[in-house]
Scaffold this motif. Structure first.
Motif, PDB file in Angstrom:
ATOM      1  N   ASN A  60      36.186  49.447  47.795  1.00  0.00           N
ATOM      2  CA  ASN A  60      35.469  49.818  46.573  1.00  0.00           C
ATOM      3  C   ASN A  60      35.627  48.784  45.467  1.00  0.00           C
ATOM      4  N   LEU A  90      32.464  43.491  45.997  1.00  0.00           N
ATOM      5  CA  LEU A  90      31.002  43.469  45.922  1.00  0.00           C
ATOM      6  C   LEU A  90      30.475  42.522  46.991  1.00  0.00           C
ATOM      7  N   LYS A  95      27.679  49.876  52.254  1.00  0.00           N
ATOM      8  CA  LYS A  95      27.746  50.829  51.149  1.00  0.00           C
ATOM      9  C   LYS A  95      28.305  52.161  51.627  1.00  0.00           C
ATOM     10  N   TYR A 139      32.006  49.778  50.287  1.00  0.00           N
ATOM     11  CA  TYR A 139      31.770  48.538  49.555  1.00  0.00           C
ATOM     12  C   TYR A 139      30.745  48.751  48.442  1.00  0.00           C
ATOM     13  N   GLN A 140      30.871  47.991  47.377  1.00  0.00           N
ATOM     14  CA  GLN A 140      29.778  47.854  46.429  1.00  0.00           C
ATOM     15  C   GLN A 140      28.785  46.858  47.032  1.00  0.00           C
ATOM     16  N   ASN A 179      23.851  48.517  38.076  1.00  0.00           N
ATOM     17  CA  ASN A 179      24.528  47.370  38.674  1.00  0.00           C
ATOM     18  C   ASN A 179      25.133  46.493  37.587  1.00  0.00           C
TER      19      ASN A 179
END
Length: 278
Positions: free
Chosen positions: A87, A90, A107, A111-112, A146
């Motif tokens: 998390n 990116l 995602k 994960y971003q 974002n």
């Protein structure tokens, strides 16, 4: 924020040089071709990795900059790795054609994700990184969705534009017409110049001032206002001479000339020469 790249070609090398000049830390590069990773890492004072897992564990922003047809395989590979603190990482790709949904498997496991396509033609990394300061990045997520990415580009002093995911391929068509097919059009022009008797070695140098003047005209005018030439002047006799000359010496160019002429009339909203450009 430590930035890393999976894929070590012209795009990632130029981005690495650019972000490094903006005082971000480049962690390193991974590539199936280790020599490419080593070369990019040397240029950016970073690490050439032999393991994607190690690269991701040591980085916070991971760019996938492989050829487009390899992105899904890389995503699948990443999704199978035992990476901690997903998390806080990116992962983004830089494709102009593929949408953000390509990263959905990442995602879904924490994960971003994001994508950011630099609207620039990359050929030589050194010259490309110099032009990146004025390059716009196309992203799919709205700013409020974002914040990390938009804040990153604000620190780089780059402008961003938002594109809807379902229109991403259409956006890429536009970029290809501008960057790829402009080169094709230039090549067609050079061939006609050569056929007219201009020495091949002189054509590019001789025509560069003309090309630059066209680009400069577009700096403060729209396409319709910047246009010059016989179609804008409604010069029927000149168009006829062009067609006759092409018919005699380069008939293979007639279709391209006619197509471009029709598109030019469409842009001007003036179809008075349509009977000639059949």
């Amino acid at each position: 924020m430590k930035i890393a790249f999976i894929g070590a070609g012209n795009v990632s090398t130029a981005l690495g040089l650019y972000f490094k000049n903006k005082d971000f830390e480049i962690q390193g590069y991974y590539s199936r071709n280790y020599k490419s990773a080593k070369k990019a890492a040397q240029l950016t004072d970073s690490i050439p990795y032999t393991s994607i897992e190690e690269l991701i564990n040591h980085s916070q922003m991971i760019w996938i900059t492989t050829p487009d047809d390899q992105i899904e395989a890389v995503v699948q590979q990443i999704s199978n790795l035992p990476v901690s603190q997903k998390n806080n990482k990116l992962v983004l790709h830089a494709s102009g054609a593929h949408s953000l949904t390509t990263l959905n498997p990442l995602k879904e496991i924490g994960y971003q994700t994001a994508c950011a396509h630099p609207l620039l033609a990359f050929n030589n990394p050194a010259s490309a990184q110099e032009r990146l300061s004025e390059t716009w990045f196309i992203i799919e997520k709205l700013e409020e969705e974002n914040r990390q990415l938009t804040d990153f580009f604000k620190k780089c002093e780059n402008q961003t534009l938002h594109i809807d995911s379902d229109k991403k391929p259409l956006y890429h068509v536009a970029a290809c017409v501008l960057s790829n097919y402009l080169v094709t059009l230039l090549n067609a022009s050079y061939e006609i110049f050569e056929k007219s008797g201009i020495a091949k070695n002189d054509i590019q140098k001789a025509t560069t001032p003309l090309l630059k003047s066209v680009i400069n005209n577009l700096n403060d005018k729209n396409c319709k206002e910047a246009l010059t030439g016989p179609i804008k002047r409604n010069d029927e006799n000149t168009i006829k001479m062009h067609l006759e000359s092409l018919s005699a010496f380069m008939p293979e160019m007639l279709e391209l000339y006619t197509l471009m002429g029709k598109e030019t009339m469409k842009m001007l909203g003036n179809y008075s020469l349509e009977k000639i450009l059949k």
